[in-house]
Design an enzyme around this catalytic site. Structure first.
Site, PDB file in Angstrom:
ATOM      1  N   ASN A 276      -1.801  -6.980   0.322  1.00  0.00           N
ATOM      2  CA  ASN A 276      -3.148  -7.130  -0.661  1.00  0.00           C
ATOM      3  C   ASN A 276      -3.064  -8.160  -1.842  1.00  0.00           C
ATOM      4  OD1 ASN A 276      -4.153  -4.298   0.912  1.00  0.00           O
ATOM      5  ND2 ASN A 276      -2.678  -3.621  -1.075  1.00  0.00           N
TER       6      ASN A 276
ATOM      7  N   SER B  80       1.346  -1.501  -0.313  1.00  0.00           N
ATOM      8  CA  SER B  80       0.087  -0.433  -0.012  1.00  0.00           C
ATOM      9  C   SER B  80       0.663   1.185  -0.196  1.00  0.00           C
ATOM     10  CB  SER B  80      -0.688  -0.039   1.403  1.00  0.00           C
ATOM     11  OG  SER B  80      -1.599   1.217   1.609  1.00  0.00           O
TER      12      SER B  80
ATOM     13  N   ARG C 137     -22.714  -7.698 -46.645  1.00  0.00           N
ATOM     14  CA  ARG C 137     -21.636  -7.366 -45.396  1.00  0.00           C
ATOM     15  C   ARG C 137     -22.432  -5.788 -44.096  1.00  0.00           C
ATOM     16  NH1 ARG C 137     -17.322  -5.195 -48.343  1.00  0.00           N
ATOM     17  NH2 ARG C 137     -16.003  -5.060 -46.917  1.00  0.00           N
TER      18      ARG C 137
ATOM     19  N   LYS D 202       0.080  -3.692   4.738  1.00  0.00           N
ATOM     20  CA  LYS D 202      -1.241  -4.108   4.285  1.00  0.00           C
ATOM     21  C   LYS D 202       0.115  -4.922   2.740  1.00  0.00           C
ATOM     22  CE  LYS D 202      -4.972  -2.495   2.878  1.00  0.00           C
ATOM     23  NZ  LYS D 202      -5.906  -2.562   2.503  1.00  0.00           N
TER      24      LYS D 202
END
Length: 475
Positions: free
Chosen positions: A308, A300, A339, A306
């Site tokens: 994550n 982080s 087309r 942290k």
């Protein structure tokens, strides 16, 4: 460069779907067309050799320049054909007329797209196989590791982490089977101006090499179709498929977009299958749960503590985007005429984005599952958290013989409410509700949530018998 798309940045699929890769596929499609015409007797071998050599010239074709010039005609094939024709003319002027001969821009761009998709799916399938193998090992190792099964966010009955991992693997194998089947069926595109291949008949006749039977057997006879092996259009279609390595379609598919729609569905399924894995990892790796963690979480910018679950996060992001892209591709099925104006053009970027997102998600899933850390202690702690409530289903079955099902359910409701609201051990609450004489003698065994796993182990064993090479029907 993928600055806002970390899920696909640096992946093999990002490279395989980039502008340089698309340009290579467009040139490959043009080369294959001339080679196919030579193989079908509609062009000299020298022309095929000249086109092949000109297409290989490094630095002659610039994607940026082609992109800007593509605005004039609405697609990049028109300026590319001009550049390729000039390059061939510089080498062998007599061969320049065979560049793109008889084809329309959509033939080349659709064929190139199928080549790009075929090449891009190879690393996706490899990563899915890696993921399936990692999950096989995890499921086998945790075949009997108990954990709380959760339904509607709440504890339900005990399950095993091995069964959960086997379920993830099953979805990954389903995705692998679908993508394998779709990839094998990706077709070449060749129809000419309006899907009749008429130009190739015209060139064959102009050069005095018609390969069809007379149009009429007699004045009053109906027109007789030529045998497939003698029809220059269908013969060329087969040669073109062989030259590209793509499947041979029964019909030109300018406005019959089954190949793209099938691929869209398989890509959306794959994103969702990997998204299920990611959703579970994200939930179970929450700080307050902590039953799983990524092998190397992301940091982080503000909080040093942290770690994550970044890979699961990126997979989850892809799973939310690909279905919307698939919806655009399904919408392009409603293409008018022989087309279309707009429907075909709307496919290009969403298909590339879907490939890239799935490619990045498959790479991230392979890395995630290879390093996934399982915490059986936390799983056991959470099983204990409800004081035995996760086995009330079992207790209802055990008490029904003594009290009848309705009374057993009522007594368990009362006891469970006391346990949940007052923290009274479930055994005590049951004793008070039932009385000692009606309490089962094996109550401690009945309350052992690690012994209420049903067929979890057998189901894991059965699931792991399936291999990555076994497609599951329906594909």
């Amino acid at each position: 460069m993928g600055l806002l798309a970390p899920s696909r940045a640096g992946s093999a699929v990002a490279d395989a779907t980039g502008d340089a890769a698309y340009l290579r596929a467009l040139l490959d499609a043009e080369v294959a067309l001339t080679r196919a015409q030579a193989a079908a007797g509609l062009a000299p071998e020298e022309a095929a050799a000249a086109v092949t050599a000109a297409a290989a010239e490094p630095g002659r074709y610039d994607p940026g320049t082609l992109a800007r010039r593509a605005r004039a005609a609405g697609n990049p094939v028109v300026p590319l054909v001009a550049d390729l024709t000039a390059a061939v003319a510089a080498r062998a002027p007599e061969a320049a007329g065979y560049v793109h001969r008889g084809a329309t821009s959509q033939d080349i761009l659709d064929t190139a797209t199928m080549l790009v998709c075929t090449r891009a799916l190879e690393p996706v399938l490899t990563d899915l196989a890696r993921t399936a193998e990692a999950l096989r090992r995890t499921a086998a190792a945790h075949r009997d590791t108990p954990m709380a099964g959760r339904t509607l966010t709440q504890h339900a009955v005990p399950t095993t982490f091995g069964l959960k991992a086997a379920g993830w693997r099953s979805l990954v194998l389903d995705a692998h089977a679908r993508l394998t089947a779709v990839r094998a069926a990706l077709p070449v595109q060749l129809g000419g101006a309006a899907g009749t291949l008429a130009a190739f008949h015209a060139y064959a006749e102009a050069e005095g090499t018609p390969a069809v039977l007379p149009a009429y057997a007699g004045a009053e006879a109906d027109r007789a179709p030529a045998p497939a092996g003698q029809d220059p259009g269908t013969r060329l279609l087969a040669a073109y498929a062989a030259a590209t390595g793509l499947a041979e379609p029964a019909l030109p598919w300018h406005t019959l977009r089954t190949p793209v729609a099938d691929l869209a569905g398989a890509l959306a399924f794959t994103a969702g299958a990997l998204g299920k894995l990611a959703a579970d990892v994200l939930t179970l790796s929450r700080t307050e749960i902590g039953e799983l963690s990524e092998g190397s979480g992301g940091g982080s910018s503000a909080m040093p503590h942290k770690a994550n679950p970044v890979r699961a996060t990126l997979i989850a992001a892809a799973a939310r985007q690909v279905p919307a892209l698939a919806a655009v591709l399904y919408g392009a099925l409603a293409a008018e005429d022989e087309r279309p104006a707009g429907a075909w053009h709307a496919e290009w970027q969403p298909l590339r984005d879907a490939l890239r997102l799935v490619g990045g998600a498959a790479r991230d899933a392979a890395e995630l599952t290879a390093g996934l850390r399982v915490h059986p202690g936390r799983m056991r702690h959470h099983l204990d958290a409800t004081g035995g409530l996760v086995v009330t289903e079992r207790l209802v079955a055990a008490l029904t013989a003594r009290t009848g099902r309705a009374e057993a359910r009522r007594l368990l409701d009362v006891a469970a409410r006391r346990t949940a609201e007052q923290g009274v051990p479930l055994a005590t609450a049951l004793r008070d509700a039932l009385g000692e004489e009606r309490l089962p003698e094996n109550i401690d065994q009945l309350l052992d949530h690690t012994a209420y796993l049903g067929s979890a182990g057998a189901l894991v064993d059965r699931a792991l018998e399936r291999t990555v090479h076994t497609p599951q029907e329906p594909v």
